[in-house]
Scaffold this motif. Structure first.
Motif, short mmCIF file in Angstrom:
data_model
loop_
_atom_site.label_atom_id
_atom_site.label_comp_id
_atom_site.label_asym_id
_atom_site.label_seq_id
_atom_site.Cartn_x
_atom_site.Cartn_y
_atom_site.Cartn_z
N ILE A 129 0.86 -1.19 0.00
CA ILE A 129 0.00 0.00 0.00
C ILE A 129 0.89 1.24 0.00
CG2 ILE A 129 -1.81 1.28 1.20
CD1 ILE A 129 -2.56 -1.31 2.65
N ALA A 130 0.66 2.14 -0.94
CA ALA A 130 1.34 3.43 -0.93
C ALA A 130 0.49 4.42 -0.15
CB ALA A 130 1.55 3.93 -2.35
N MET A 131 1.09 5.05 0.83
CA MET A 131 0.42 6.09 1.62
C MET A 131 0.96 7.43 1.15
SD MET A 131 0.23 6.44 5.77
CE MET A 131 1.46 7.69 6.08
N VAL A 132 0.15 8.15 0.37
CA VAL A 132 0.62 9.32 -0.37
C VAL A 132 0.08 10.60 0.22
CG1 VAL A 132 0.64 10.46 -2.61
CG2 VAL A 132 0.82 7.96 -2.48
N ALA A 152 -4.53 8.10 -0.37
CA ALA A 152 -3.98 9.45 -0.52
C ALA A 152 -4.64 10.43 0.43
CB ALA A 152 -4.16 9.94 -1.95
N SER A 153 -3.89 11.43 0.84
CA SER A 153 -4.47 12.53 1.61
C SER A 153 -5.25 13.42 0.66
CB SER A 153 -3.37 13.33 2.31
OG SER A 153 -2.51 13.94 1.36
N ASP A 154 -6.20 14.15 1.22
CA ASP A 154 -7.04 14.99 0.36
C ASP A 154 -6.27 16.15 -0.27
OD1 ASP A 154 -6.74 16.51 2.66
OD2 ASP A 154 -8.85 16.40 3.24
N SER A 195 -5.47 16.22 -8.91
CA SER A 195 -5.81 16.17 -7.49
C SER A 195 -6.10 14.74 -7.05
CB SER A 195 -7.04 17.04 -7.22
OG SER A 195 -8.19 16.46 -7.83
N ALA A 196 -6.05 14.51 -5.76
CA ALA A 196 -6.39 13.20 -5.21
C ALA A 196 -7.82 12.83 -5.55
CB ALA A 196 -6.18 13.19 -3.71
N GLU A 197 -8.72 13.82 -5.54
CA GLU A 197 -10.12 13.54 -5.83
C GLU A 197 -10.29 13.06 -7.26
OE1 GLU A 197 -14.03 12.88 -5.63
OE2 GLU A 197 -12.74 13.34 -3.92
N ARG A 198 -9.63 13.72 -8.20
CA ARG A 198 -9.78 13.27 -9.59
C ARG A 198 -9.08 11.92 -9.79
NH1 ARG A 198 -8.31 15.37 -15.58
NH2 ARG A 198 -10.21 14.53 -16.56
N VAL A 205 -6.55 5.95 -7.39
CA VAL A 205 -6.45 5.98 -5.93
C VAL A 205 -7.61 5.19 -5.34
CG1 VAL A 205 -6.74 7.52 -3.93
CG2 VAL A 205 -5.16 8.14 -5.77
N ASN A 206 -7.31 4.38 -4.32
CA ASN A 206 -8.35 3.57 -3.69
C ASN A 206 -9.18 4.32 -2.66
OD1 ASN A 206 -5.88 1.55 -4.25
ND2 ASN A 206 -7.82 0.45 -4.46
N ARG A 207 -8.50 5.10 -1.81
CA ARG A 207 -9.18 5.82 -0.73
C ARG A 207 -8.55 7.19 -0.56
NH1 ARG A 207 -11.61 1.76 2.66
NH2 ARG A 207 -12.23 0.12 1.20
#
Length: 301
Positions: A129-132, A152-154, A195-198, A205-207
């Motif tokens: 898992i990558a924690m970005v 990913a963080s927001d 962006s993380a959202e897109r 991105v999973n979450r």
């Protein structure tokens, strides 16, 4: 360069940290002063850490993260610890790149430290898992993309701006698998931040979690995965990776790698610079939004 290693940068710290707790191995890139830009020293340390996690039967899941403000600003193209001309004990059967002429120098090095290592990490038999957080740029994408999941963080963002160098994306060319092909073209043609959202909407991105809750969310997922049987996880990962390869991922990556190195050679011929005249500062400036102030810590993105 060897003399650059003697400046003290990186020499007094571990560039990759390793920890195991409750069946989860945490591999942490630790060059926060350079936004975790990856020199060879870091890349080989990552390889050793992943091997250590695979060899440890107590480890069920591996989390890759970056210390400091950003996950990774990509390949090191301008810090005092840049070590492109230094020899290391190689992880593959490729010979040493140092002192090789012409295009052989970069082709051999990048077969080893970029394409070869990323492929090996993608295929390791334990879930990753990558924690970005923050920036995940160019070579940083390769590190996130080899992982099975990305949390990913927001405030995270993703980009591959190297087309402005005349190069068709980073060496581990997974763009058309991580994104719809038309979105992959947009991602590369514009070189702008996603962006993380897109990225979540595109399935890359999973979450997404707030910066404050990113660690809690990532480790919670890892703990739940870790309850599954080890062999079941390994076989499931192998099956899905195999399907990707049947769809052309590996063959496409081989072709893109060749085009990547043609671009390096073309740049060298017309400008005398394999990177098309771009240095770390210029690439960092290209990623800033209008009005964003340049800071010392961001200059190596």
């Amino acid at each position: 360069m060897a003399e650059q290693q003697e400046t003290g940068v990186d020499s007094a710290q571990e560039v990759v940290l390793y920890n195991v707790q409750d069946g989860i191995a945490t591999v942490t890139m630790n060059r926060p002063e350079f936004n975790n830009a990856q020199n060879s020293k870091m890349t080989y340390a990552l390889d050793a850490a992943f091997r250590r996690a695979v060899d440890d039967d107590e480890v069920k899941v591996i989390i890759l993260r970056g210390s400091g403000k950003h996950f990774s600003a990509g390949h090191d193209i301008g810090t005092p610890g840049r070590d492109i001309n230094q020899s290391f004990d190689r992880a593959s059967l490729w010979y040493d790149h140092v002192n090789k002429p012409g295009g052989e120098f970069l082709y051999v090095r990048e077969q080893e430290v970029y394409l070869g290592m990323c492929r090996r990490w993608r295929d390791l038999p334990k879930p990753t898992i990558a924690m970005v957080q923050g920036a995940c740029v160019a070579g940083g994408l390769m590190l996130a993309w080899v992982c099975d999941m990305i949390v990913a963080s927001d405030d995270a963002f993703f980009s591959d701006p190297v087309v402005r160098m005349g190069i068709p994306g980073v060496e581990y060319f997974a763009h058309a698998f991580e994104l719809n092909p038309r979105i992959a073209k947009e991602f590369l043609f514009l070189g702008e931040r996603m962006s993380a959202e897109r990225a979540y909407q595109m399935g890359m991105v999973n979450r997404i979690a707030s910066r404050e809750n990113l660690e809690e969310e990532t480790y919670s997922i890892a703990q739940r995965i870790g309850k599954m049987p080890r062999m079941g996880l390994a076989l499931t990962k192998q099956a899905i990776n195999h399907i990707e390869d049947l769809q052309g991922k590996r063959a496409g990556m081989d072709a893109a790698f060749a085009w990547h190195h043609f671009a390096h050679a073309h740049n060298e011929l017309i400008s005398g610079d394999k990177l098309g005249g771009y240095d770390a500062k210029a690439m960092a400036d290209s990623q800033r939004t209008p009005g964003e102030v340049r800071s010392g810590e961001a200059q190596n993105k």
